[in-house]
Design a protein around this motif. Structure first.
Motif, mmCIF file in Angstrom:
data_model
loop_
_atom_site.group_PDB
_atom_site.id
_atom_site.type_symbol
_atom_site.label_atom_id
_atom_site.label_comp_id
_atom_site.label_asym_id
_atom_site.label_seq_id
_atom_site.Cartn_x
_atom_site.Cartn_y
_atom_site.Cartn_z
ATOM 1 N N PRO A 71 0.785 -1.234 0.000
ATOM 2 C CA PRO A 71 0.000 0.000 0.000
ATOM 3 C C PRO A 71 0.821 1.292 0.000
ATOM 4 O O PRO A 71 0.243 2.372 -0.105
ATOM 5 N N LEU A 72 2.137 1.191 0.117
ATOM 6 C CA LEU A 72 2.957 2.396 -0.023
ATOM 7 C C LEU A 72 2.877 2.953 -1.439
ATOM 8 O O LEU A 72 3.097 4.141 -1.664
ATOM 9 N N VAL A 73 2.572 2.092 -2.392
ATOM 10 C CA VAL A 73 2.461 2.484 -3.799
ATOM 11 C C VAL A 73 0.993 2.401 -4.200
ATOM 12 O O VAL A 73 0.355 1.358 -3.986
ATOM 13 N N ASP A 74 0.462 3.463 -4.754
ATOM 14 C CA ASP A 74 -0.915 3.443 -5.221
ATOM 15 C C ASP A 74 -1.033 2.462 -6.384
ATOM 16 O O ASP A 74 -0.456 2.672 -7.449
ATOM 17 N N GLU A 75 -1.773 1.375 -6.159
ATOM 18 C CA GLU A 75 -1.802 0.294 -7.129
ATOM 19 C C GLU A 75 -2.442 0.708 -8.448
ATOM 20 O O GLU A 75 -1.972 0.323 -9.530
ATOM 21 N N ASP A 76 -3.508 1.489 -8.394
ATOM 22 C CA ASP A 76 -4.150 1.934 -9.632
ATOM 23 C C ASP A 76 -3.168 2.711 -10.498
ATOM 24 O O ASP A 76 -3.072 2.495 -11.709
ATOM 25 N N SER A 77 -2.427 3.621 -9.874
ATOM 26 C CA SER A 77 -1.452 4.422 -10.624
ATOM 27 C C SER A 77 -0.332 3.553 -11.167
ATOM 28 O O SER A 77 0.135 3.758 -12.296
ATOM 29 N N LEU A 78 0.115 2.572 -10.376
ATOM 30 C CA LEU A 78 1.204 1.707 -10.822
ATOM 31 C C LEU A 78 0.789 0.867 -12.027
ATOM 32 O O LEU A 78 1.548 0.739 -12.998
ATOM 33 N N VAL A 79 -0.399 0.297 -11.982
ATOM 34 C CA VAL A 79 -0.865 -0.508 -13.118
ATOM 35 C C VAL A 79 -0.972 0.353 -14.373
ATOM 36 O O VAL A 79 -0.554 -0.055 -15.462
ATOM 37 N N TRP B 195 4.428 4.929 -18.502
ATOM 38 C CA TRP B 195 4.989 6.055 -17.749
ATOM 39 C C TRP B 195 6.342 5.711 -17.164
ATOM 40 O O TRP B 195 7.206 6.573 -17.007
ATOM 41 N N ILE B 196 6.518 4.428 -16.755
ATOM 42 C CA ILE B 196 7.785 3.989 -16.178
ATOM 43 C C ILE B 196 8.317 2.813 -16.971
ATOM 44 O O ILE B 196 7.585 2.163 -17.726
ATOM 45 N N GLY B 197 9.614 2.531 -16.768
ATOM 46 C CA GLY B 197 10.243 1.473 -17.544
ATOM 47 C C GLY B 197 10.000 0.082 -17.013
ATOM 48 O O GLY B 197 10.159 -0.899 -17.745
ATOM 49 N N GLY B 198 9.616 -0.037 -15.745
ATOM 50 C CA GLY B 198 9.371 -1.361 -15.192
ATOM 51 C C GLY B 198 9.229 -1.306 -13.690
ATOM 52 O O GLY B 198 9.491 -0.280 -13.043
ATOM 53 N N ALA B 199 8.817 -2.432 -13.108
ATOM 54 C CA ALA B 199 8.652 -2.525 -11.660
ATOM 55 C C ALA B 199 9.028 -3.919 -11.197
ATOM 56 O O ALA B 199 8.693 -4.914 -11.849
ATOM 57 N N ALA B 200 9.734 -3.982 -10.082
ATOM 58 C CA ALA B 200 10.073 -5.249 -9.429
ATOM 59 C C ALA B 200 9.404 -5.225 -8.065
ATOM 60 O O ALA B 200 9.706 -4.360 -7.238
ATOM 61 N N LEU B 201 8.489 -6.153 -7.832
ATOM 62 C CA LEU B 201 7.627 -6.091 -6.656
ATOM 63 C C LEU B 201 7.654 -7.398 -5.868
ATOM 64 O O LEU B 201 7.599 -8.481 -6.450
ATOM 65 N N ASP B 202 7.705 -7.247 -4.551
ATOM 66 C CA ASP B 202 7.612 -8.403 -3.666
ATOM 67 C C ASP B 202 6.387 -8.306 -2.761
ATOM 68 O O ASP B 202 6.053 -9.261 -2.069
ATOM 69 N N VAL B 203 5.713 -7.145 -2.771
ATOM 70 C CA VAL B 203 4.615 -6.881 -1.838
ATOM 71 C C VAL B 203 3.440 -6.266 -2.590
ATOM 72 O O VAL B 203 3.624 -5.576 -3.595
ATOM 73 N N TYR B 204 2.223 -6.493 -2.049
ATOM 74 C CA TYR B 204 1.009 -6.129 -2.773
ATOM 75 C C TYR B 204 -0.066 -5.682 -1.787
ATOM 76 O O TYR B 204 -0.005 -5.980 -0.594
ATOM 77 N N ASP B 205 -1.057 -4.971 -2.317
ATOM 78 C CA ASP B 205 -2.173 -4.544 -1.473
ATOM 79 C C ASP B 205 -2.900 -5.741 -0.888
ATOM 80 O O ASP B 205 -3.293 -5.743 0.283
ATOM 81 N N LEU B 206 -3.110 -6.752 -1.700
ATOM 82 C CA LEU B 206 -3.813 -7.969 -1.286
ATOM 83 C C LEU B 206 -2.850 -9.140 -1.385
ATOM 84 O O LEU B 206 -2.289 -9.387 -2.449
ATOM 85 N N GLU B 207 -2.647 -9.831 -0.264
ATOM 86 C CA GLU B 207 -1.754 -10.988 -0.246
ATOM 87 C C GLU B 207 -2.456 -12.161 0.434
ATOM 88 O O GLU B 207 -3.144 -11.964 1.441
#
Length: 322
Positions: A237-245, A252-264
């Motif tokens: 939740p530190l990253v707004d998921e709607d904006s990231l998707v 808008w961005i070149g890529g994302a590496a993620l280990d954490v999510y709003d829903l797990e």
């Protein structure tokens, strides 16, 4: 007395502490290897439990859920902070909450592994090679690029040091970061706007709170730009998921590496699973043998201490604002 060890996804919790010794104190231990999907299944599965050991934020214990567990007397969480536990509600219900220290190196190492995997398209190239293709992508080097560290705490400082070892220029921002603390870590303190505008890679390491929720939103992602990369091994939740998707799908961005999510756990068909230019892992930041020894060994100590009437590593709610 009944004890529940939750979310033991790999079925390894019994190997990291001598749980059988608790039988001498009349404690019966149950291991849960699947997550509870909703309040009803959680309440049904944990009804009658006196002690619960929770792994990080895998299972939340808000006021409503705690109210459904009238027999609960001790709640142990791995880590010394857990935003998914309502400490005030626990206190009002007479539940003792204890924490456990963790490994300082597990999450920073995974952060760097994710960044390298994204920079060189390692998961994709591994899959392509096994399918008979040879050299499908062109990666980018980290040396000479700028790493922005969002949150220069214990983990952020280690990630900053890794960046320096790779020849990156490292800058940092967090709400309470001082020039002196940045200088001690060998990095430059910048504004939040400059961090995203000037970085090639931004790695997120701030603690989740109501203040920090959504700290990375549309404005920050647009500043990061079409060649910039976001890494998040802290909290979803530190990253707004709607904006990231949108940022990933619209470039808008070149890529994302993620280990954490709003829903797990991340459910099948989730939109991030099909988003382009991503490397995704299932919240593995703390999942190492060393961390598990500390977590489960510490949980065992917490339970023993509580049974003796001398609980340790107590977690309490912050004083109410006047």
């Amino acid at each position: 007395m009944r004890l529940a060890i939750l979310d033991d996804y790999q079925s390894v919790a019994r190997d990291y502490a001598p749980w059988e010794q608790l039988a001498a104190d009349g404690v019966d231990v149950t291991f849960f290897t699947e997550p509870f999907r909703d309040d009803a299944s959680t309440a049904a599965g944990l009804r009658g439990m006196d002690i619960i050991i929770a792994m990080r934020e895998r299972t939340a214990f808000g006021r409503g859920r705690l109210a459904q567990l009238p027999d609960l007397k001790l709640l142990v969480t791995t880590g010394m902070a857990n935003q998914s536990i309502d400490l005030r509600a626990a206190e009002e219900q007479g539940i003792v909450v204890c924490g456990i220290g963790g490994s300082p190196t597990a999450a920073p190492e995974l952060t760097w592994g994710l960044l390298l995997a994204l920079a060189r398209s390692i998961p994709f190239e591994d899959r392509s090679l096994r399918e008979g293709r040879w050299q499908s992508t062109v990666g980018f080097e980290l040396a000479g690029k700028t790493l922005g560290v969002l949150g220069l705490g214990k983990i952020g400082r280690r990630v900053a040091a890794y960046g320096q070892a790779f020849g990156m220029d490292v800058i940092a921002w967090s709400p309470n970061l001082t020039d002196e603390a940045a200088a001690e870590a060998g990095v430059r303190k910048v504004s939040q706007e400059a961090l995203f505008r000037d970085s090639d890679v931004v790695s997120v390491h701030v603690r989740l709170s109501e203040r920090s929720r959504g700290v990375v939103g549309e404005q920050e992602l647009r500043l990061l730009g079409p060649r910039g990369v976001l890494v998040n091994t802290s909290r979803g939740p530190l990253v707004d998921e709607d904006s990231l998707v949108r940022a990933l799908n619209e470039g808008w961005i070149g890529g994302a590496a993620l280990d954490v999510y709003d829903l797990e756990p991340l459910p099948a068909g989730h939109r991030l699973l099909s988003a382009p230019r991503t490397v995704l892992t299932p919240h593995l930041g703390y999942v190492t043998e060393q961390s598990y020894r500390e977590f489960y060994g510490g949980a065992f100590e917490d339970v023993q201490a509580w049974l003796r009437g001398t609980p340790i590593r107590l977690l309490t709610a912050a004083p109410a604002a006047s």
